[in-house]
Design an enzyme around this catalytic site. Structure first.
Site, PDB file in Angstrom:
ATOM      1  N   GLN A 149      -7.705  84.391  35.954  1.00 40.03           N
ATOM      2  CA  GLN A 149      -7.788  83.839  37.307  1.00 40.03           C
ATOM      3  C   GLN A 149      -9.259  83.743  37.654  1.00 40.03           C
ATOM      4  O   GLN A 149      -9.937  84.765  37.762  1.00 40.03           O
ATOM      5  CB  GLN A 149      -7.042  84.737  38.300  1.00 40.03           C
TER       6      GLN A 149
ATOM      7  N   GLN B 258     -10.897  81.635  40.326  1.00 37.07           N
ATOM      8  CA  GLN B 258     -11.325  81.497  41.714  1.00 37.07           C
ATOM      9  C   GLN B 258     -11.264  82.857  42.411  1.00 37.07           C
ATOM     10  O   GLN B 258     -10.297  83.598  42.177  1.00 37.07           O
ATOM     11  CB  GLN B 258     -10.409  80.515  42.463  1.00 37.07           C
TER      12      GLN B 258
ATOM     13  N   GLY C 145       0.173  79.972  43.571  1.00 34.15           N
ATOM     14  CA  GLY C 145      -0.234  78.972  42.599  1.00 34.15           C
ATOM     15  C   GLY C 145      -1.738  78.868  42.531  1.00 34.15           C
ATOM     16  O   GLY C 145      -2.436  79.299  43.451  1.00 34.15           O
ATOM     17  N   MET C 146      -2.228  78.349  41.418  1.00 39.19           N
ATOM     18  CA  MET C 146      -3.664  78.120  41.252  1.00 39.19           C
ATOM     19  C   MET C 146      -3.831  76.770  40.573  1.00 39.19           C
ATOM     20  O   MET C 146      -3.234  76.518  39.518  1.00 39.19           O
ATOM     21  CB  MET C 146      -4.283  79.252  40.416  1.00 39.19           C
ATOM     22  N   GLU C 147      -4.662  75.942  41.193  1.00 46.04           N
ATOM     23  CA  GLU C 147      -4.756  74.526  40.836  1.00 46.04           C
ATOM     24  C   GLU C 147      -5.589  74.246  39.595  1.00 46.04           C
ATOM     25  O   GLU C 147      -6.392  73.318  39.586  1.00 46.04           O
ATOM     26  CB  GLU C 147      -5.327  73.764  42.039  1.00 46.04           C
ATOM     27  N   ASN C 148      -5.447  75.041  38.531  1.00 45.49           N
ATOM     28  CA  ASN C 148      -6.243  74.773  37.341  1.00 45.49           C
ATOM     29  C   ASN C 148      -5.954  73.348  36.856  1.00 45.49           C
ATOM     30  O   ASN C 148      -4.800  72.961  36.723  1.00 45.49           O
ATOM     31  CB  ASN C 148      -5.936  75.826  36.288  1.00 45.49           C
TER      32      ASN C 148
ATOM     33  N   HIS D 227       1.361  71.454  46.833  1.00 45.15           N
ATOM     34  CA  HIS D 227       0.053  71.968  47.244  1.00 45.15           C
ATOM     35  C   HIS D 227      -0.929  71.975  46.057  1.00 45.15           C
ATOM     36  O   HIS D 227      -2.025  71.417  46.151  1.00 45.15           O
ATOM     37  CB  HIS D 227       0.220  73.383  47.815  1.00 45.15           C
ATOM     38  N   GLU D 228      -0.506  72.562  44.966  1.00 43.45           N
ATOM     39  CA  GLU D 228      -1.420  72.656  43.814  1.00 43.45           C
ATOM     40  C   GLU D 228      -1.713  71.271  43.236  1.00 43.45           C
ATOM     41  O   GLU D 228      -2.830  70.990  42.810  1.00 43.45           O
ATOM     42  CB  GLU D 228      -0.858  73.599  42.741  1.00 43.45           C
TER      43      GLU D 228
ATOM     44  N   HIS E 292      -4.381  69.548  45.201  1.00 45.51           N
ATOM     45  CA  HIS E 292      -5.736  69.998  44.837  1.00 45.51           C
ATOM     46  C   HIS E 292      -6.359  69.116  43.750  1.00 45.51           C
ATOM     47  O   HIS E 292      -7.583  69.152  43.567  1.00 45.51           O
ATOM     48  CB  HIS E 292      -5.703  71.439  44.325  1.00 45.51           C
TER      49      HIS E 292
ATOM     50  N   GLU F 166      -8.989  73.844  51.003  1.00 48.01           N
ATOM     51  CA  GLU F 166      -7.630  74.248  51.373  1.00 48.01           C
ATOM     52  C   GLU F 166      -7.066  73.489  52.579  1.00 48.01           C
ATOM     53  O   GLU F 166      -5.876  73.195  52.621  1.00 48.01           O
ATOM     54  CB  GLU F 166      -7.571  75.759  51.602  1.00 48.01           C
TER      55      GLU F 166
ATOM     56  N   ASP G 158     -13.626  86.461  48.547  1.00 41.51           N
ATOM     57  CA  ASP G 158     -12.196  86.711  48.679  1.00 41.51           C
ATOM     58  C   ASP G 158     -11.838  87.285  50.061  1.00 41.51           C
ATOM     59  O   ASP G 158     -10.771  87.014  50.596  1.00 41.51           O
ATOM     60  CB  ASP G 158     -11.808  87.717  47.585  1.00 41.51           C
TER      61      ASP G 158
ATOM     62  N   TYR H  34      -6.805  77.247  55.549  1.00 38.37           N
ATOM     63  CA  TYR H  34      -5.611  76.468  55.250  1.00 38.37           C
ATOM     64  C   TYR H  34      -5.070  75.776  56.494  1.00 38.37           C
ATOM     65  O   TYR H  34      -4.946  74.547  56.548  1.00 38.37           O
ATOM     66  CB  TYR H  34      -4.508  77.377  54.694  1.00 38.37           C
TER      67      TYR H  34
ATOM     68  N   ARG I  35       2.461  89.265  43.487  1.00 41.14           N
ATOM     69  CA  ARG I  35       1.883  88.212  44.336  1.00 41.14           C
ATOM     70  C   ARG I  35       1.362  88.829  45.627  1.00 41.14           C
ATOM     71  O   ARG I  35       2.126  89.361  46.435  1.00 41.14           O
ATOM     72  CB  ARG I  35       2.967  87.176  44.624  1.00 41.14           C
TER      73      ARG I  35
ATOM     74  N   LYS J 221       0.280  87.846  48.443  1.00 45.45           N
ATOM     75  CA  LYS J 221       0.796  87.410  49.743  1.00 45.45           C
ATOM     76  C   LYS J 221       2.036  88.224  50.162  1.00 45.45           C
ATOM     77  O   LYS J 221       2.275  88.436  51.353  1.00 45.45           O
ATOM     78  CB  LYS J 221       1.141  85.928  49.643  1.00 45.45           C
TER      79      LYS J 221
HETATM   80  N1  BES Z   1      -6.627  77.915  45.279  1.00 44.88           N
HETATM   81  C1  BES Z   1      -5.614  78.666  45.916  1.00 44.88           C
HETATM   82  C2  BES Z   1      -5.519  80.081  45.423  1.00 44.88           C
HETATM   83  C3  BES Z   1      -6.788  80.893  45.624  1.00 44.88           C
HETATM   84  C4  BES Z   1      -7.474  80.852  46.812  1.00 44.88           C
HETATM   85  C5  BES Z   1      -7.259  81.694  44.615  1.00 44.88           C
HETATM   86  C6  BES Z   1      -8.639  81.593  46.974  1.00 44.88           C
HETATM   87  C7  BES Z   1      -8.411  82.430  44.773  1.00 44.88           C
HETATM   88  C8  BES Z   1      -9.113  82.379  45.956  1.00 44.88           C
HETATM   89  C9  BES Z   1      -4.247  78.002  45.768  1.00 44.88           C
HETATM   90  O1  BES Z   1      -4.303  76.622  45.818  1.00 44.88           O
HETATM   91  C10 BES Z   1      -3.415  78.410  46.943  1.00 44.88           C
HETATM   92  O2  BES Z   1      -3.795  78.098  48.039  1.00 44.88           O
HETATM   93  N2  BES Z   1      -2.307  79.089  46.705  1.00 44.88           N
HETATM   94  C11 BES Z   1      -1.398  79.519  47.736  1.00 44.88           C
HETATM   95  C12 BES Z   1      -0.231  78.596  47.829  1.00 44.88           C
HETATM   96  C13 BES Z   1      -0.213  77.617  48.915  1.00 44.88           C
HETATM   97  C14 BES Z   1       1.118  76.902  48.988  1.00 44.88           C
HETATM   98  C15 BES Z   1      -0.702  78.030  50.244  1.00 44.88           C
HETATM   99  C16 BES Z   1      -0.843  80.864  47.342  1.00 44.88           C
HETATM  100  O3  BES Z   1      -1.110  81.304  46.245  1.00 44.88           O
HETATM  101  O4  BES Z   1      -0.156  81.467  48.142  1.00 44.88           O
HETATM  102 ZN    ZN Z   2      -4.757  75.881  47.731  1.00 48.58          ZN
END
Ligand code: BES
Ligand code: ZN
Length: 636
Positions: A179, A181, A309-312, A335-336, A339, A358, A415, A423, A591, A593
């Protein structure tokens, strides 16, 4: 992006007729190769791209105005025994009167540096900053075009999560994922780790021969006998988008440009869940222009993945917790995918500009979902997002600087500032503009914005300039840009999303509170989420129990519903009944979140000892990103 031919090259010719037609032909070839195709950007001998304007990034030691990288050739051996990566990173560089080039490194073991002209360079590694790591300074001279860094990762390398077979879904083979970012790529590749710097890359990976490895690049779809695989990313990307995953992986196709990688037992479920991916891609292109990365695949990772998710690029990394069985959590894929334009094509120049990544992406994601499933659907997403924003503003404080769109993260781990503000406030800003100028004009503006700035980075100031020039100046009315960008809270001219479906849910909640009867409803995941969110934290255990019996929330296979219900359970005191399920969830899922609110709720409800006991067991299953947040939360 413009280009120049190398000087002098015309002077060698005599201008006879043959030479002139030869020259015309060469000129034509040069012109053709000087289009915007990023593939041509790396052709050192034909053209040299103009030096980009680099923003000042306080989270990188590199000084790209003096010397910067343009291409990476990565060669790594993946060793699951020692849990290390071992190999070389070779960079093509461009320098301007510089006698050194500086890289970011953290938690790496650098063993040797060589270049095209020097087989043993006396490099230096500066002292380690706890957030940024150490600068690696490599002396260069005008003839240096390439430097090679020999290195290995360490067990501390925070980007990497090495999983034992038991920690994977199929429990057959180990797993590794990265990971990058925001500033973690430097913990597995020495690099100029700033989002304002772009490189193309090639990679060769050597892995155990019964596994498959994929990257944010062109990818194999099948295992081979040698265990050696090669990868190419021909479009220039910032280093935070370099990614790798190695495991018991199989590939399945969805459409011409879309597919899924997953562990064998997850593949069919994933192919069903993401069955609309090709349609999403087509809808996205229809909105904001062609997809420029050729393929769009998703890899479903083990549940330890710290994000949704991560938009690699070319390969979104995704949590298995969005596999609900009914496609109801696939806004995350939209979402991804979004990106691929907002973030990967036009990239925040520094992490202070994170909202440009975002905010645009959330706005774009909901437009894709609206195109596929209608506005009733996307309005529910928007209202849930608005509730998240209100919570976050409440949490951070209405007057706090972290509620500005433009952040000030100097001296902090980026972070820490990356919240729902970027967002949801970011998306609301764009919705305000859309409402003001009308959808047709705003869509054209966004489409042009991506096209004119593709493969470049963007600061907040540059965006405001672009906005003023291309949209605002055409209008007489005043829009208070400052209130959105550099002021706290939710601005007065923001739009509050509405959802008819949610109004019905609110009626149902009121009815339940009066009757204590829980009738059947044919609701979507989002309606159920709204239902649970509407319940008061004072709800008695008896009512929680009636709801649980009627709707089976505690054993829901839908991670969003389960997590929302578990949080409500802890806050209402119903967790005495539910703690087994909560513990199982926290042990399985990494996860962040989901983890943060659950551990927080336990702490706030005088159950820190239980939180700690669970965390100690669960921690090895969490990625460093989640560990860092939770270590702080639990004062470890
Ligand atoms: N790029 C982000 C994930 C991220 C943000 C990684 C900051 C490291 C630092 C990714 O696109 C993202 O926003 N993921 C969200 C999902 C989204 C639907 C809001 C997530 O992981 O919850
Ligand atoms: Zn994102």
């Amino acid at each position: 992006m413009s280009c120049k031919t190398k000087s002098k090259f015309a002077c060698e010719f005599n201008f006879d007729l043959l030479s002139i037609s030869l020259m015309t032909l060469i000129l034509l070839i040069v012109i053709i190769s000087c289009d915007n195709n990023p593939k041509s950007m790396n052709n050192k001998n034909l053209i040299s791209p103009e030096k980009p304007l680099f923003a000042d990034d306080t989270h990188s030691y590199s000084d790209p105005d003096k010397a910067y990288t343009t291409h990476l050739d990565l060669k790594l051996k993946v060793d699951f025994e020692s849990k290390t990566l071992n190999g070389t990173a070779t960079y093509d560089i461009r320098a301007f009167d510089a006698d050194v080039i500086v890289f970011d490194t953290k938690m790496l073991n650098i063993t040797k540096v060589t270049s095209n002209i020097d087989k043993d360079i006396a490099y230096t590694i500066g002292s380690e900053d706890p957030i940024l790591g150490s600068p690696l300074t490599i002396p260069i001279n005008p003839e240096t075009t390439e430097v090679t860094i020999h290195y290995s990762t360490t067990p501390e390398s925070a980007a990497l999560l090495w999983l034992d077979p038991e920690q994977t879904t199929d429990k057959r083979l180990p797993f590794l994922f990265t990971q990058g970012q925001a500033i973690l790529t430097r913990t597995w590749i020495p690099c100029q780790d700033s989002p304002g710097i772009r490189i193309t890359y090639d990679a060769t990976l050597e892995i155990p021969d019964n596994m498959l490895a994929v990257m944010s690049a062109s990818n194999p779809t099948e295992r081979n006998e040698t265990g050696i695989y090669t990868y190419k990313m021909e479009q220039p990307i910032p280093p935070y988008l370099i990614a790798m995953a190695v495991g018991d992986l199989e590939f399945g196709k969805i459409g011409d440009r879309t597919g899924v990688y997953a562990e064998p037992s997850m593949l069919d479920k994933s192919l069903f869940e993401f069955g609309d991916m090709e349609k999403m891609l087509i809808a996205a292109e229809k909105l904001y222009g062609p997809y420029l990365w050729e393929k769009y695949d998703v890899i479903v990772l083990p549940a330890s993945f710290p994000f949704g998710g991560m938009e690699n690029p070319r390969l979104t990394f995704a949590t298995p917790t969005i596999i609900a069985g009914d496609k109801s959590l696939t806004a995350l894929i939209a979402h991804e995918l979004a990106h691929s334009w907002s973030g990967n094509l036009v990239t925040n120049a520094t992490w202070d500009d994170f909202w440009l990544n975002e905010g645009f992406t959330v706005y774009f994601e909901r437009r894709i979902m609206e195109a596929l499933y209608g506005s009733d659907y996307s309005n529910m997403l928007a209202l849930l997002g608005y509730q998240d924003l209100e919570h976050t503003v409440e949490d951070i404080g209405h007057k706090h600087g972290d509620t500005h769109l433009r952040l000030r993260l100097e001296g902090r781990d980026p972070d820490d500032g990356m919240t729902d503000i970027a967002y949801e406030k970011g998306a609301l800003f764009l919705i305000m503009l859309e409402n003001h100028f009308g959808r047709e004009r705003f869509d054209q503006f966004v489409k042009d914005y991506f096209d004119k700035n593709k493969f470049q980075s963007m600061t907040t100031d540059a965006f405001i300039d672009y906005l003023n020039t291309n949209l605002l100046n055409e209008s007489d009315e005043k829009i208070d840009i400052r209130a959105w960008i550099d002021a706290p809270g939710i601005p007065d001219d923001s739009f509050r999303p509405k959802s008819n479906k949610f109004t019905h849910v609110e009626t149902a909640v009121a009815k339940f509170l009066n009757t204590q009867i829980a009738p059947e409803y044919d609701w979507s995941t989002h309606e159920w989420l709204h239902f649970i969110r509407q319940l008061s934290d004072e709800l008695p255990e008896s009512s929680m129990s009636i709801l649980d019996k009627a709707y089976n929330f505690s054993v829901s296979g839908n991670s969003e519903i389960a997590a929302a219900w578990y949080e409500k359970s802890i806050n209402t005191g119903y967790d005495s009944v539910n703690i087994k399920n909560i513990q199982e969830f926290l042990l399985r899922v990494g996860r962040r979140k989901f983890l943060t609110p659950l551990y927080k709720a336990l702490i706030e409800n005088d159950q820190k000892n239980i939180a700690l006991a669970i965390y100690k067991k669960a921690r090895p299953n969490y990625h460093a990103v989640s560990r860092q947040t939770l270590d702080t939360l639990l004062d470890l």
